[in-house]
Design a protein around this motif. Structure first.
Motif, PDB file in Angstrom:
ATOM      1  N   ILE A 235       0.851  -1.194   0.000  1.00  0.00           N
ATOM      2  CA  ILE A 235       0.000   0.000   0.000  1.00  0.00           C
ATOM      3  C   ILE A 235       0.883   1.239   0.000  1.00  0.00           C
ATOM      4  N   TYR A 236       1.996   1.163   0.700  1.00  0.00           N
ATOM      5  CA  TYR A 236       2.930   2.296   0.776  1.00  0.00           C
ATOM      6  C   TYR A 236       3.894   2.323  -0.404  1.00  0.00           C
ATOM      7  N   GLU A 237       4.151   1.155  -0.973  1.00  0.00           N
ATOM      8  CA  GLU A 237       5.041   1.041  -2.132  1.00  0.00           C
ATOM      9  C   GLU A 237       4.343   0.222  -3.220  1.00  0.00           C
ATOM     10  N   PRO A 238       3.390   0.821  -3.934  1.00  0.00           N
ATOM     11  CA  PRO A 238       2.635   0.056  -4.941  1.00  0.00           C
ATOM     12  C   PRO A 238       3.504  -0.514  -6.055  1.00  0.00           C
ATOM     13  N   GLY A 239       4.696   0.018  -6.249  1.00  0.00           N
ATOM     14  CA  GLY A 239       5.567  -0.495  -7.291  1.00  0.00           C
ATOM     15  C   GLY A 239       6.315  -1.746  -6.917  1.00  0.00           C
ATOM     16  N   TRP A 240       6.176  -2.208  -5.683  1.00  0.00           N
ATOM     17  CA  TRP A 240       6.866  -3.416  -5.246  1.00  0.00           C
ATOM     18  C   TRP A 240       6.007  -4.645  -5.548  1.00  0.00           C
ATOM     19  N   ASN A 241       6.461  -5.473  -6.452  1.00  0.00           N
ATOM     20  CA  ASN A 241       5.813  -6.751  -6.720  1.00  0.00           C
ATOM     21  C   ASN A 241       6.416  -7.848  -5.852  1.00  0.00           C
ATOM     22  N   SER A 242       5.621  -8.871  -5.586  1.00  0.00           N
ATOM     23  CA  SER A 242       6.195 -10.081  -5.014  1.00  0.00           C
ATOM     24  C   SER A 242       6.953 -10.813  -6.116  1.00  0.00           C
ATOM     25  N   ARG A 243       7.864 -11.672  -5.691  1.00  0.00           N
ATOM     26  CA  ARG A 243       8.639 -12.420  -6.686  1.00  0.00           C
ATOM     27  C   ARG A 243       7.784 -13.453  -7.411  1.00  0.00           C
ATOM     28  N   PHE A 244       6.535 -13.633  -6.978  1.00  0.00           N
ATOM     29  CA  PHE A 244       5.662 -14.625  -7.602  1.00  0.00           C
ATOM     30  C   PHE A 244       4.728 -14.023  -8.649  1.00  0.00           C
ATOM     31  N   CYS A 245       4.873 -12.746  -8.939  1.00  0.00           N
ATOM     32  CA  CYS A 245       4.007 -12.115  -9.936  1.00  0.00           C
ATOM     33  C   CYS A 245       4.490 -12.451 -11.347  1.00  0.00           C
ATOM     34  N   GLU A 246       3.588 -12.986 -12.158  1.00  0.00           N
ATOM     35  CA  GLU A 246       3.953 -13.438 -13.501  1.00  0.00           C
ATOM     36  C   GLU A 246       4.184 -12.283 -14.468  1.00  0.00           C
ATOM     37  N   LEU A 247       3.382 -11.244 -14.355  1.00  0.00           N
ATOM     38  CA  LEU A 247       3.443 -10.098 -15.275  1.00  0.00           C
ATOM     39  C   LEU A 247       3.726  -8.847 -14.453  1.00  0.00           C
ATOM     40  N   PRO A 248       4.989  -8.517 -14.209  1.00  0.00           N
ATOM     41  CA  PRO A 248       5.323  -7.444 -13.263  1.00  0.00           C
ATOM     42  C   PRO A 248       4.695  -6.093 -13.593  1.00  0.00           C
ATOM     43  N   GLU A 249       4.752  -5.661 -14.841  1.00  0.00           N
ATOM     44  CA  GLU A 249       4.202  -4.342 -15.175  1.00  0.00           C
ATOM     45  C   GLU A 249       2.689  -4.311 -14.987  1.00  0.00           C
ATOM     46  N   ALA A 250       2.031  -5.380 -15.397  1.00  0.00           N
ATOM     47  CA  ALA A 250       0.578  -5.447 -15.214  1.00  0.00           C
ATOM     48  C   ALA A 250       0.218  -5.489 -13.733  1.00  0.00           C
ATOM     49  N   ALA A 251       1.027  -6.164 -12.928  1.00  0.00           N
ATOM     50  CA  ALA A 251       0.750  -6.252 -11.494  1.00  0.00           C
ATOM     51  C   ALA A 251       0.787  -4.877 -10.847  1.00  0.00           C
ATOM     52  N   VAL A 252       1.761  -4.058 -11.221  1.00  0.00           N
ATOM     53  CA  VAL A 252       1.852  -2.705 -10.673  1.00  0.00           C
ATOM     54  C   VAL A 252       0.651  -1.870 -11.104  1.00  0.00           C
ATOM     55  N   ALA A 253       0.283  -1.957 -12.366  1.00  0.00           N
ATOM     56  CA  ALA A 253      -0.857  -1.192 -12.871  1.00  0.00           C
ATOM     57  C   ALA A 253      -2.151  -1.607 -12.172  1.00  0.00           C
ATOM     58  N   THR A 254      -2.343  -2.907 -11.995  1.00  0.00           N
ATOM     59  CA  THR A 254      -3.543  -3.406 -11.324  1.00  0.00           C
ATOM     60  C   THR A 254      -3.584  -2.941  -9.881  1.00  0.00           C
ATOM     61  N   ARG A 255      -2.458  -3.018  -9.195  1.00  0.00           N
ATOM     62  CA  ARG A 255      -2.401  -2.614  -7.781  1.00  0.00           C
ATOM     63  C   ARG A 255      -2.680  -1.121  -7.633  1.00  0.00           C
ATOM     64  N   THR A 256      -2.081  -0.332  -8.491  1.00  0.00           N
ATOM     65  CA  THR A 256      -2.275   1.115  -8.430  1.00  0.00           C
ATOM     66  C   THR A 256      -3.743   1.479  -8.653  1.00  0.00           C
ATOM     67  N   ALA A 257      -4.371   0.844  -9.628  1.00  0.00           N
ATOM     68  CA  ALA A 257      -5.787   1.100  -9.900  1.00  0.00           C
ATOM     69  C   ALA A 257      -6.661   0.646  -8.730  1.00  0.00           C
ATOM     70  N   LEU A 258      -6.320  -0.472  -8.120  1.00  0.00           N
ATOM     71  CA  LEU A 258      -7.078  -0.972  -6.971  1.00  0.00           C
ATOM     72  C   LEU A 258      -7.014   0.020  -5.812  1.00  0.00           C
ATOM     73  N   LEU A 259      -5.824   0.505  -5.481  1.00  0.00           N
ATOM     74  CA  LEU A 259      -5.680   1.430  -4.362  1.00  0.00           C
ATOM     75  C   LEU A 259      -6.464   2.714  -4.599  1.00  0.00           C
ATOM     76  N   GLU A 260      -6.397   3.226  -5.823  1.00  0.00           N
ATOM     77  CA  GLU A 260      -7.129   4.451  -6.130  1.00  0.00           C
ATOM     78  C   GLU A 260      -8.636   4.222  -6.033  1.00  0.00           C
ATOM     79  N   ALA A 261      -9.114   3.111  -6.568  1.00  0.00           N
ATOM     80  CA  ALA A 261     -10.554   2.831  -6.519  1.00  0.00           C
ATOM     81  C   ALA A 261     -11.019   2.616  -5.093  1.00  0.00           C
ATOM     82  N   ALA A 262     -10.225   1.906  -4.286  1.00  0.00           N
ATOM     83  CA  ALA A 262     -10.621   1.654  -2.894  1.00  0.00           C
ATOM     84  C   ALA A 262     -10.629   2.944  -2.088  1.00  0.00           C
ATOM     85  N   ALA A 263      -9.641   3.807  -2.313  1.00  0.00           N
ATOM     86  CA  ALA A 263      -9.612   5.084  -1.602  1.00  0.00           C
ATOM     87  C   ALA A 263     -10.771   5.974  -2.022  1.00  0.00           C
TER      88      ALA A 263
END
Length: 301
Positions: A235-263
């Motif tokens: 939540i504090y570092e949305p650009g940090w993926n876990s090492r288990f994420c298959e599509l790193p760039e998509a994971a960051v984009a999805t997380r960023t959109a989720l945080l904005e929508a939830a807020a």
């Protein structure tokens, strides 16, 4: 027991296990320990074990009561399952009282009407099945199992998920195929409605076909985040993926959109692996977001 109401819909956490999990430097390739100084909340023992320094990791289901439906969102790791790979060793041959805890929440396996798997990883599908006699059979015999069409195609294609994570072959064989073979699966995609007020949204990144499940009821919102978020750190570092994420760039984009929508919607987030109290809201801070655990947000825990 963590619980919350989103309008007319009740959500209750059913624990499988809660343990110190990964060393943060292993889970997050971008790990910088200075984050603990910038955000002291992340040092709390509910999120980080003070003895080992490992991140607390919850394996659980979310139990949802919506109208006449009794819904399980993700089914943890399961008992008695062979997990040969070193990365899966903490899931090998478990014997947890998961079904007893489900019963304590007032639900028997036969009461469940819908089972949702947000994605088909080892720690999200395990209780889809249990060993009866000489084979794996669906744990929830009266339920329809619901998971993504894209995710299914990805993991059943030998050149798909299993090429990236071959150790998951055991998971597919004991926790996915028996449900498919029983004819209990309904496939869904982005925008499909599970029931009124419960809508799937595509959340690619951690896996190709991962889905979030959003709740909207009586003007309130919630979201089962799947593994868009592994730990409050993200939540504090949305650009940090876990090492288990298959599509790193998509994971960051999805997380960023989720945080904005939830807020923006004051949604309660129901992540899959956070330590206690396991759920909360997303607040804003200069330059980013902050985590508001349920008690801090004035809701029941």
């Amino acid at each position: 027991m963590t619980s919350a109401r989103i309008g007319a819909i009740e959500v209750v956490r059913v624990e499988e296990m809660l343990t110190p999990g990964f060393d943060p430097a292993f889970l997050f390739p971008d790990w910088d320990p200075a984050i603990l100084d910038r955000h002291p909340q992340l040092r709390e023992p509910t999120f980080r074990d003070p003895d080992s320094g490992r991140l607390m990791s919850s394996m659980q289901s979310w139990l949802v009561r919506a109208g006449n439906d009794v819904i399980i969102v993700d089914t943890g790791c399961g008992n008695g399952k062979t997990r040969s790979a070193p990365a899966f060793r903490r899931f090998h041959d478990l014997a947890t009282p998961y079904l007893d805890r489900l019963a304590a929440a007032g639900v028997r396996p036969e009461d469940v009407t819908l089972v949702v798997n947000t994605h088909l990883h080892v720690d999200h599908v395990g209780w889809n099945t249990q060993w009866v006699g000489d084979r794996w059979v669906p744990t929830f015999p009266n339920a329809r199992y619901v998971w993504g069409q894209v995710e299914t195609d990805h993991w059943l294609d030998p050149a798909g998920g299993l090429a990236v994570q071959p150790e998951a072959a055991e998971v597919i064989e004991d926790s996915v195929r028996p449900v498919l073979d029983a004819g209990l699966v309904d496939f869904v995609s982005d925008g499909d409605q599970l029931r009124p007020g419960l809508v799937f949204r595509a959340a690619p990144g951690h896996t190709v076909g991962q889905l979030q499940l959003w709740i909207e009821s009586d003007g309130e919102a919630g979201v089962f985040t799947a593994d868009c978020l592994h730990q409050p750190i993200q939540i504090y570092e949305p650009g940090w993926n876990s090492r288990f994420c298959e599509l790193p760039e998509a994971a960051v984009a999805t997380r960023t959109a989720l945080l904005e929508a939830a807020a923006a919607t004051d949604a309660v987030i129901f992540p899959s692996h956070f330590g206690a109290p396991h759920a909360g809201r997303i607040g804003r801070r200069p330059g980013g977001y902050t985590f508001l655990p349920l008690p801090s947000a004035g809701r029941p825990s």
